[in-house]
Design a protein around this motif. Structure first.
Motif, PDB file in Angstrom:
ATOM      1  N   GLU A 439      -4.199  41.536  76.222  1.00  0.00           N
ATOM      2  CA  GLU A 439      -4.674  40.324  75.368  1.00  0.00           C
ATOM      3  C   GLU A 439      -3.304  39.790  74.428  1.00  0.00           C
ATOM      4  OE1 GLU A 439      -8.302  40.944  73.669  1.00  0.00           O
ATOM      5  OE2 GLU A 439      -9.389  40.777  75.703  1.00  0.00           O
ATOM      6  N   ARG A 440      -3.091  38.620  74.738  1.00  0.00           N
ATOM      7  CA  ARG A 440      -2.171  37.989  73.693  1.00  0.00           C
ATOM      8  C   ARG A 440      -2.499  36.469  73.196  1.00  0.00           C
ATOM      9  NH1 ARG A 440       3.820  39.060  76.363  1.00  0.00           N
ATOM     10  NH2 ARG A 440       3.877  41.555  76.159  1.00  0.00           N
ATOM     11  N   GLU A 442      -2.597  32.974  73.271  1.00  0.00           N
ATOM     12  CA  GLU A 442      -1.876  31.988  74.227  1.00  0.00           C
ATOM     13  C   GLU A 442      -2.261  30.446  73.533  1.00  0.00           C
ATOM     14  OE1 GLU A 442      -1.348  32.133  78.364  1.00  0.00           O
ATOM     15  OE2 GLU A 442      -2.635  30.652  78.596  1.00  0.00           O
ATOM     16  N   SER A 444      -2.267  26.488  74.225  1.00  0.00           N
ATOM     17  CA  SER A 444      -1.970  25.838  75.617  1.00  0.00           C
ATOM     18  C   SER A 444      -2.156  24.206  75.159  1.00  0.00           C
ATOM     19  CB  SER A 444      -3.043  25.818  76.654  1.00  0.00           C
ATOM     20  OG  SER A 444      -2.858  26.802  77.267  1.00  0.00           O
ATOM     21  N   LYS A 458      -7.535  33.961  72.588  1.00  0.00           N
ATOM     22  CA  LYS A 458      -7.096  35.279  72.838  1.00  0.00           C
ATOM     23  C   LYS A 458      -8.365  36.106  73.280  1.00  0.00           C
ATOM     24  CE  LYS A 458      -4.919  39.544  70.860  1.00  0.00           C
ATOM     25  NZ  LYS A 458      -4.497  40.073  69.424  1.00  0.00           N
ATOM     26  N   ARG A 489      -9.616  31.274  81.039  1.00  0.00           N
ATOM     27  CA  ARG A 489      -9.142  32.395  80.012  1.00  0.00           C
ATOM     28  C   ARG A 489     -10.154  33.347  79.700  1.00  0.00           C
ATOM     29  NH1 ARG A 489      -4.477  34.130  78.424  1.00  0.00           N
ATOM     30  NH2 ARG A 489      -5.204  34.177  76.450  1.00  0.00           N
ATOM     31  N   ARG A 669       2.268  25.892  77.938  1.00  0.00           N
ATOM     32  CA  ARG A 669       1.684  27.169  77.587  1.00  0.00           C
ATOM     33  C   ARG A 669       2.626  27.991  76.703  1.00  0.00           C
ATOM     34  NH1 ARG A 669       0.109  26.797  82.723  1.00  0.00           N
ATOM     35  NH2 ARG A 669       1.383  28.523  83.215  1.00  0.00           N
ATOM     36  N   THR A 671       3.005  31.638  74.984  1.00  0.00           N
ATOM     37  CA  THR A 671       2.233  32.910  74.908  1.00  0.00           C
ATOM     38  C   THR A 671       3.237  33.800  73.800  1.00  0.00           C
ATOM     39  OG1 THR A 671       1.750  32.750  77.185  1.00  0.00           O
ATOM     40  CG2 THR A 671       1.696  34.959  76.050  1.00  0.00           C
ATOM     41  N   ASP A 678       6.981  32.913  74.485  1.00  0.00           N
ATOM     42  CA  ASP A 678       7.221  32.823  76.070  1.00  0.00           C
ATOM     43  C   ASP A 678       6.534  31.315  76.279  1.00  0.00           C
ATOM     44  OD1 ASP A 678       8.609  35.177  75.977  1.00  0.00           O
ATOM     45  OD2 ASP A 678       6.798  36.168  76.382  1.00  0.00           O
TER      46      ASP A 678
END
Length: 703
Positions: A439-440, A442, A444, A458, A489, A669, A671, A678
């Motif tokens: 779990e990170r 993210e 969007s 998350k 998600r 997105r 992350t 990322d």
């Protein structure tokens, strides 16, 4: 023969996966040379030759049909001539026209493409087949691009629509003589006038679906009955090309007295339709119908003479993965409702409607239409009652198909003789589907057209900054984008919903989100309701390891010019090695005050540009203070305000930041990782028709 047909169909279908549209001669020439060698060696009837033919057909067809898109003048009106195929009035002041384009400017077009024109004004009813000369602003087929939600561009291509646009002026109209079908429809409308289910009768009898409300479509979808509405009217409507090809193929086999196995007929039909209409491969209906027929053939292999119950079960299981990938949801009661209601439709409602439709020009259709209306009314009442108590449609993320496919393989392995070896790959696929991912956090920045919505998630929790737009016709970004993203998600709770200000392109779906999921807290600069807390500079909290700070508006609000925009909530989020600034729609006065108050404290890794890149925002001092590495402009594709404005783009470029426009590149997105963010851009991945830029232009495979 079956192997060669299968190779042709597989090669043609591979066009759905090509990373680029291959250019001549780099891709076509090797295939032509290989096919020539096979012909010279006497192997032109083999599977490799069939593969080459399938690839050549799709490459040549697509290059021929898409080349004219290079001639479209971006952002400027052009004169077109076309033949009217359909006119749909969604609202009194909104009409959608489907045209076969005969001439673009002074150039004749062949093969004549289909285009869709939206008119935001009242238009007269023109007969089908009328010749129109229009001034329009055209752009290549486009749709929203998000990891979850509806793929608009694929849907347009599946209908053969290669460009869309808006009407600027009607220059000339040559009405076609009234078609016999139009006169027939007018007589039927007089007969069913005043009946509650008249839009459904119009669809069942004539295939005209424009009058069906969104609520009715939702009920039919949840009951698994949309196919009944979609195909019934074609019995007496003008036959569609695909249905006509199927009938001709079947008639030819009967005439030649060929006793072919079901698989061969299926493959011939597939190949014939692809040869006639390559865009059929992009149609969801094409794949659903062919897969349904394939499942009937599989049922015959497994059970010999299966009963209706077994066929329905196999249909539900077999179509489930494709349904999840295309529509992101399931209808758990569809099997039972189909068993109960399909006989009613097949034996009474549809025959009554069709016979009444045939009798309409002669009179005497009223009683049959009344009977069909009464039964349809009871059916819709039953569906509404079931939906209120049990929810007929269950939204699920498309990734659920990854779990359905191994389950279907396991079922097939268990039932087919000698198929137990399939159990091993099905177990392996199931393990991959169920393998937990870390779990990170993210972030969007969603592609919601002209508007803004940012989802920070998350695990099962999320924060949402703005909700996108909601349009008068019922189409909205909650159902199309935001809720599918939350389901994908696995989000079950919205911890904080921040609505920056009152404008509809930011707040349009606030009520929908409050209804769809539990919302623990709502912040906004506008007092929407008693539970809405004001966002004020100085508020801070910590969410899943992310520091959140409200930088604006000041206590008591901003009372200067453009108060609504300049009172937008401004948030700054910060995590390990990254930061994000969300300024809503603030303009130059608020930006100057923020720079005065915070200065270098505004510095952020990522900036979502203020007011979608308007010229009234993103002042030099503000951009310098934020000093972003990446700027994301949440703006619609070729929007009428030309957001982001050229001067803003130049300013950001001069600051040395990368920048993207969601209407061009799709969802962005971000992350959070151990070393920062990322970044993944939706239109930088996937097949050629989902790419950004001039996606229709051929290119080298590896470009």
């Amino acid at each position: 023969m079956d192997a060669r047909l299968l190779c042709f169909c597989l090669a043609a279908s591979s066009a759905l996966l090509w990373p680029r549209l291959p250019a001549w001669p780099w891709a076509l020439l090797p295939l032509v040379m290989l096919l020539a060698l096979l012909t010279m060696s006497g192997r032109w009837r083999g599977g490799v030759a069939a593969l080459c033919l399938g690839l050549l057909w799709m490459q040549g067809s697509l290059l021929l049909r898409l080349g004219w898109l290079d001639e479209l003048p971006a952002g400027h009106a052009v004169t077109i001539e076309g033949t009217l195929l359909r006119q749909e009035r969604a609202e009194p002041d909104f009409t959608r026209l489907l045209l076969r384009l005969d001439r673009l400017g002074t150039q004749q077009r062949w093969p004549a493409p289909l285009i869709q024109i939206s008119a935001y004004r009242p238009l007269p009813e023109w007969p089908t087949g009328s010749h129109l000369i229009l001034s329009v602003a055209l752009k290549p087929a486009h749709g929203l691009a998000n990891q979850a939600g509806w793929d608009g561009r694929r849907s347009l291509l599946g209908k053969g629509i290669l460009a869309t646009g808006s009407l600027r002026a009607v220059m000339a109209v040559t009405p076609a003589p009234s078609h016999w079908r139009d006169r027939w429809l007018e007589a039927a409308e007089r007969a069913w006038q005043g009946l509650a289910t008249a839009p459904l009768l119009r669809a069942l009898v004539f295939g005209e679906q424009g009058g069906i409300s969104r609520e009715q479509w939702d009920l039919l979808r949840g009951a698994g009955l949309t196919h009944v509405i979609a195909i019934s009217g074609q019995h007496i409507a003008i036959a569609t090309e695909r249905a006509l090809i199927m009938v001709l193929l079947w008639s030819l086999l009967r005439q030649l007295r060929r006793d072919w196995p079901g698989w061969r007929i299926w493959l011939w039909a597939f190949a014939a339709l692809v040869l006639w209409d390559p865009w059929a491969l992009w149609s969801a209906g094409f794949w659903l119908s062919f897969l349904a027929v394939a499942l009937l053939l599989v049922a015959g292999l497994i059970w010999g003479r299966p009963n209706l119950w077994r066929i329905q079960w196999l249909m539900m299981l077999g179509l489930l993965p494709l349904q999840l990938m295309l529509f992101e949801g399931v209808a758990p009661l569809a099997l039972l409702l189909n068993l109960l209601l399909l006989p009613l439709f097949a034996l009474i409602i549809i025959p009554c409607g069709l016979v009444a439709g045939l009798l309409a020009p002669l009179g005497g259709a009223g009683l049959l239409f009344w009977l069909a209306d009464a039964l349809l009314g009871h059916v819709m009442q039953l569906l509404a009652w079931l939906d209120a108590g049990a929810r007929l449609w269950w939204p699920l993320p498309a990734e659920g198909a990854l779990l359905c496919i191994p389950l279907l393989l396991a079922f097939t392995a268990w039932r087919l003789p000698g198929g137990r070896w399939l159990l091993l790959p099905s177990v392996g696929l199931m393990g991959l589907a169920l393998w937990p991912s870390p779990e990170r956090v993210e972030i969007s920045v969603l592609d919601v057209g002209q508007g803004l919505s940012v989802v920070i998630s998350k695990g099962e929790r999320a924060m949402i900054f703005d909700t996108g737009d909601r349009y008068p016709g019922g189409y909205n970004m909650a159902d199309a984008v935001v809720l599918p993203r939350l389901r994908q998600r696995g989000v079950r709770i919205i911890d904080t919903l921040i609505v920056s200000h009152k404008d509809r392109d930011h707040a349009g779906n606030r009520a929908a989100l409050l209804t769809a999921l539990p919302v623990r807290r709502e912040l906004s600069s506008h007092p929407f309701g008693p539970l809405t807390h004001p966002c004020m500079a100085g508020q801070t909290w910590r969410w899943s390891g992310v520091e959140v700070a409200v930088l604006w508006p000041p206590q008591g609000g901003w009372r200067g010019p453009s108060a609504r925009n300049n009172n937008s909530c401004v948030l700054r989020l910060a995590g390990a090695g990254w930061s994000l600034l969300l300024p809503g729609d603030i303009e130059a006065p608020a930006e100057r005050e923020l720079v005065r108050r915070h200065g270098a404290g505004l510095a952020s890794t990522v900036l979502v540009s203020a007011h979608h890149g308007s010229r009234t925002s993103s002042t030099p001092a503000f951009v310098t203070a934020v000093s972003p590495d990446l700027v994301i402009h949440s703006a619609g594709f070729q929007n009428r305000w030309r957001f982001p404005r050229p001067e803003v783009v130049a300013r950001v470029e001069a600051a040395g930041a990368r920048q993207w426009v969601t209407g061009v590149v799709g969802e962005v997105r971000l992350t959070a990782g151990d070393k920062g963010l990322d970044i993944r851009v939706e239109r930088e991945h996937g097949p050629w028709y989902r790419r950004s830029g001039a996606w229709w232009k051929p290119a080298l495979w590896l470009e």
